[in-house]
Motif scaffolding. Sequence first.
Motif, PDB file in Angstrom:
ATOM      1  N   TYR A   1       0.817  -1.143  -0.143  1.00  0.00           N
ATOM      2  CA  TYR A   1      -0.045   0.150  -0.013  1.00  0.00           C
ATOM      3  C   TYR A   1       0.809   1.320  -0.030  1.00  0.00           C
ATOM      4  O   TYR A   1       2.227   1.109   0.436  1.00  0.00           O
ATOM      5  CB  TYR A   1      -0.912  -0.015   1.064  1.00  0.00           C
ATOM      6  N   ASP A   2       0.341   2.440  -0.472  1.00  0.00           N
ATOM      7  CA  ASP A   2       1.066   3.505  -0.662  1.00  0.00           C
ATOM      8  C   ASP A   2       1.685   4.278   0.585  1.00  0.00           C
ATOM      9  O   ASP A   2       2.851   4.618   0.452  1.00  0.00           O
ATOM     10  CB  ASP A   2       0.151   4.658  -1.584  1.00  0.00           C
ATOM     11  N   ARG A   3       1.239   4.197   1.579  1.00  0.00           N
ATOM     12  CA  ARG A   3       1.411   4.920   2.912  1.00  0.00           C
ATOM     13  C   ARG A   3       2.670   3.765   3.560  1.00  0.00           C
ATOM     14  O   ARG A   3       3.042   4.134   4.584  1.00  0.00           O
ATOM     15  CB  ARG A   3       0.623   5.207   3.816  1.00  0.00           C
ATOM     16  N   LEU A   4       2.938   2.582   3.078  1.00  0.00           N
ATOM     17  CA  LEU A   4       3.818   1.706   3.870  1.00  0.00           C
ATOM     18  C   LEU A   4       5.275   2.291   4.157  1.00  0.00           C
ATOM     19  O   LEU A   4       6.074   2.872   3.133  1.00  0.00           O
ATOM     20  CB  LEU A   4       4.134   0.483   2.985  1.00  0.00           C
ATOM     21  N   CYS A   5       5.819   2.184   5.352  1.00  0.00           N
ATOM     22  CA  CYS A   5       6.893   2.548   5.906  1.00  0.00           C
ATOM     23  C   CYS A   5       7.866   1.207   6.401  1.00  0.00           C
ATOM     24  O   CYS A   5       7.000   0.434   7.133  1.00  0.00           O
ATOM     25  CB  CYS A   5       6.964   3.703   6.830  1.00  0.00           C
ATOM     26  N   LEU A   6       8.922   1.346   6.478  1.00  0.00           N
ATOM     27  CA  LEU A   6       9.639   0.249   7.233  1.00  0.00           C
ATOM     28  C   LEU A   6       9.389   0.410   8.612  1.00  0.00           C
ATOM     29  O   LEU A   6       9.383   1.602   9.051  1.00  0.00           O
ATOM     30  CB  LEU A   6      11.149   0.268   6.861  1.00  0.00           C
ATOM     31  N   HIS A   7       8.905  -0.627   9.252  1.00  0.00           N
ATOM     32  CA  HIS A   7       8.911  -0.585  10.805  1.00  0.00           C
ATOM     33  C   HIS A   7       9.954  -0.623  11.587  1.00  0.00           C
ATOM     34  O   HIS A   7       9.822  -0.156  12.906  1.00  0.00           O
ATOM     35  CB  HIS A   7       7.652  -1.806  11.086  1.00  0.00           C
TER      36      HIS A   7
ATOM     37  N   THR B   1      14.989   7.979   9.550  1.00  0.00           N
ATOM     38  CA  THR B   1      15.178   6.795  10.319  1.00  0.00           C
ATOM     39  C   THR B   1      14.260   5.719   9.934  1.00  0.00           C
ATOM     40  O   THR B   1      14.690   4.513   9.948  1.00  0.00           O
ATOM     41  CB  THR B   1      14.962   7.257  11.777  1.00  0.00           C
ATOM     42  N   PHE B   2      12.971   5.995   9.597  1.00  0.00           N
ATOM     43  CA  PHE B   2      12.035   5.151   9.323  1.00  0.00           C
ATOM     44  C   PHE B   2      11.748   5.435   7.691  1.00  0.00           C
ATOM     45  O   PHE B   2      10.499   6.392   7.826  1.00  0.00           O
ATOM     46  CB  PHE B   2      10.871   5.239  10.049  1.00  0.00           C
TER      47      PHE B   2
ATOM     48  N   SER C   1       4.733   1.336  19.406  1.00  0.00           N
ATOM     49  CA  SER C   1       5.358   2.431  18.624  1.00  0.00           C
ATOM     50  C   SER C   1       6.792   1.809  17.971  1.00  0.00           C
ATOM     51  O   SER C   1       7.361   1.204  18.511  1.00  0.00           O
ATOM     52  CB  SER C   1       5.483   3.647  19.455  1.00  0.00           C
ATOM     53  N   ARG C   2       7.022   2.547  16.934  1.00  0.00           N
ATOM     54  CA  ARG C   2       8.242   2.355  16.258  1.00  0.00           C
ATOM     55  C   ARG C   2       9.594   2.567  17.099  1.00  0.00           C
ATOM     56  O   ARG C   2      10.412   1.994  17.121  1.00  0.00           O
ATOM     57  CB  ARG C   2       8.326   3.252  14.934  1.00  0.00           C
ATOM     58  N   GLU C   3       9.282   3.690  17.900  1.00  0.00           N
ATOM     59  CA  GLU C   3      10.351   4.080  18.771  1.00  0.00           C
ATOM     60  C   GLU C   3      10.535   3.078  19.890  1.00  0.00           C
ATOM     61  O   GLU C   3      11.735   2.811  20.065  1.00  0.00           O
ATOM     62  CB  GLU C   3      10.091   5.522  19.270  1.00  0.00           C
ATOM     63  N   LEU C   4       9.600   2.385  20.225  1.00  0.00           N
ATOM     64  CA  LEU C   4       9.837   1.326  21.304  1.00  0.00           C
ATOM     65  C   LEU C   4      10.654   0.334  20.929  1.00  0.00           C
ATOM     66  O   LEU C   4      11.465  -0.408  21.473  1.00  0.00           O
ATOM     67  CB  LEU C   4       8.319   0.976  21.932  1.00  0.00           C
ATOM     68  N   VAL C   5       9.979  -0.072  19.616  1.00  0.00           N
ATOM     69  CA  VAL C   5      10.830  -1.264  19.000  1.00  0.00           C
ATOM     70  C   VAL C   5      12.117  -1.124  18.624  1.00  0.00           C
ATOM     71  O   VAL C   5      13.031  -1.869  19.317  1.00  0.00           O
ATOM     72  CB  VAL C   5      10.127  -1.710  17.634  1.00  0.00           C
TER      73      VAL C   5
ATOM     74  N   VAL D   1       2.753  -5.408  16.502  1.00  0.00           N
ATOM     75  CA  VAL D   1       1.973  -4.310  15.663  1.00  0.00           C
ATOM     76  C   VAL D   1       2.568  -3.106  15.776  1.00  0.00           C
ATOM     77  O   VAL D   1       2.762  -2.528  17.191  1.00  0.00           O
ATOM     78  CB  VAL D   1       0.713  -4.575  15.945  1.00  0.00           C
ATOM     79  N   ILE D   2       2.952  -2.311  15.013  1.00  0.00           N
ATOM     80  CA  ILE D   2       3.538  -1.153  15.163  1.00  0.00           C
ATOM     81  C   ILE D   2       2.511   0.043  14.897  1.00  0.00           C
ATOM     82  O   ILE D   2       1.978   0.095  13.714  1.00  0.00           O
ATOM     83  CB  ILE D   2       4.794  -0.778  13.901  1.00  0.00           C
ATOM     84  N   ASP D   3       2.102   0.685  15.861  1.00  0.00           N
ATOM     85  CA  ASP D   3       1.085   1.582  16.094  1.00  0.00           C
ATOM     86  C   ASP D   3       1.695   2.989  15.259  1.00  0.00           C
ATOM     87  O   ASP D   3       2.615   3.690  15.735  1.00  0.00           O
ATOM     88  CB  ASP D   3       0.522   1.766  17.131  1.00  0.00           C
TER      89      ASP D   3
END
Length: 397
Positions: free
Chosen positions: A52-58, A77-78, A218-222, A276-278
């Motif tokens: 999908y268009d808005r996909l970013c690396l997690h 970073t992401f 969140s991405r930051e927590l991961v 799941v990355i919120d």
Amino acid sequence: MENNVFGNYLVVIVGAGPSGIATSALLNSMSIPNIVFEREDCCASLWKKRSYDRLCLHLAKNFCSLPMMPHSFRTATFMSKDKFADYVDKYVTRFNVNPRYCHNVESALYEEANQKWKIEVKNTEVTDGVGSLQVYYADFLVIATGENSRPVTPELPGIETFKGNVMHAQDYKCGASFKDQNVLVVGCGNSGMEISNDLAESGAHASIVVRSQVHVLSRELVRLGMVLLDYLPMNIVDRFILYLAKFSYGDLPSYGISPPVEGPFFFKALTGKTPVIDRGTVKKIRSGKIKVFSGVETIRHNIVEFKNGSIQRVDAIVMATGYRSVAHKWLKDYKVILDENDKPKNKYPGHWKGEKGVYCVGFSGKGIPGISFDSRAVANDIHQILLVKTGNAAREV
């Protein structure tokens, strides 16, 4: 040999996603001849065609580089999927990887008589059938088709009566065309959560089916957790990350999202399922912009009844139900490396090596970091075997 034998190679690699091109690049750096077959007309087709268009690396970029080519300090970073696809294209050019596109591997069989792999390949660009089936022989075979080869679409009770649009997540691009529609997303992994968020932001009435237990971070927590894992035991990292997550997400079970008993990183190691990355979905669930339902009980035309008794009118259904490998369909001797579910039969970290010169890259469930680990291990092993034959000392990359 057959008249349609096109050549003998030391290494044949099947798949030109990140797994295949990383392995080829490493072998090229060791001057080991190899050939890459790819059924699509481009490399990294999952990123370029089926996302999908808005996909970013997690994961942060420092965890998402392929061997020998870290990301630029200018890269976010992401990064977005398009930025990662650009990175892959540059990687292919830099390391002289030359996949044979539109070449679909029909079968691979180990021939004991000559101790080589016989690989039958169909050139799908040839439409008249003349010369389209090609035969190659190889000393080593690398399965780099990955874990996301074919979409998984479960049979929902009564789906045959549904009058609306049903699609898999691989065909979903953005929510603009669903404005003002009631859209049900089936699946609560990263794709399902992201798509439901995109639908809600695009003016659709989004709902999501949550059938399994998931961790939400969140991405930051991961990113923090992955850094800490280099210094602390996994159980301590899990407890610390969950402690921080509680401040951000509070009591998710009251909204229909329940976490597993195991911590997020141990659960990932145990099952291969990532947290799941919120990126805003939870906030919309709390506000009621995204509804959460349990499993589907039955579908009658445009009415969906859920297992908790709730009923919802639905105009479209998006199946965010994941993918699976289908390597066993063409790898006739798949049991030399894979089990019946196309998972490596050997346990991590030795999962990448099978018998009779066959390897797999990208089957560890560890994403791009796993691909980097696997490709290095495979290339170094092939290099070692070849050097032993010539009596030289090995040099690892």
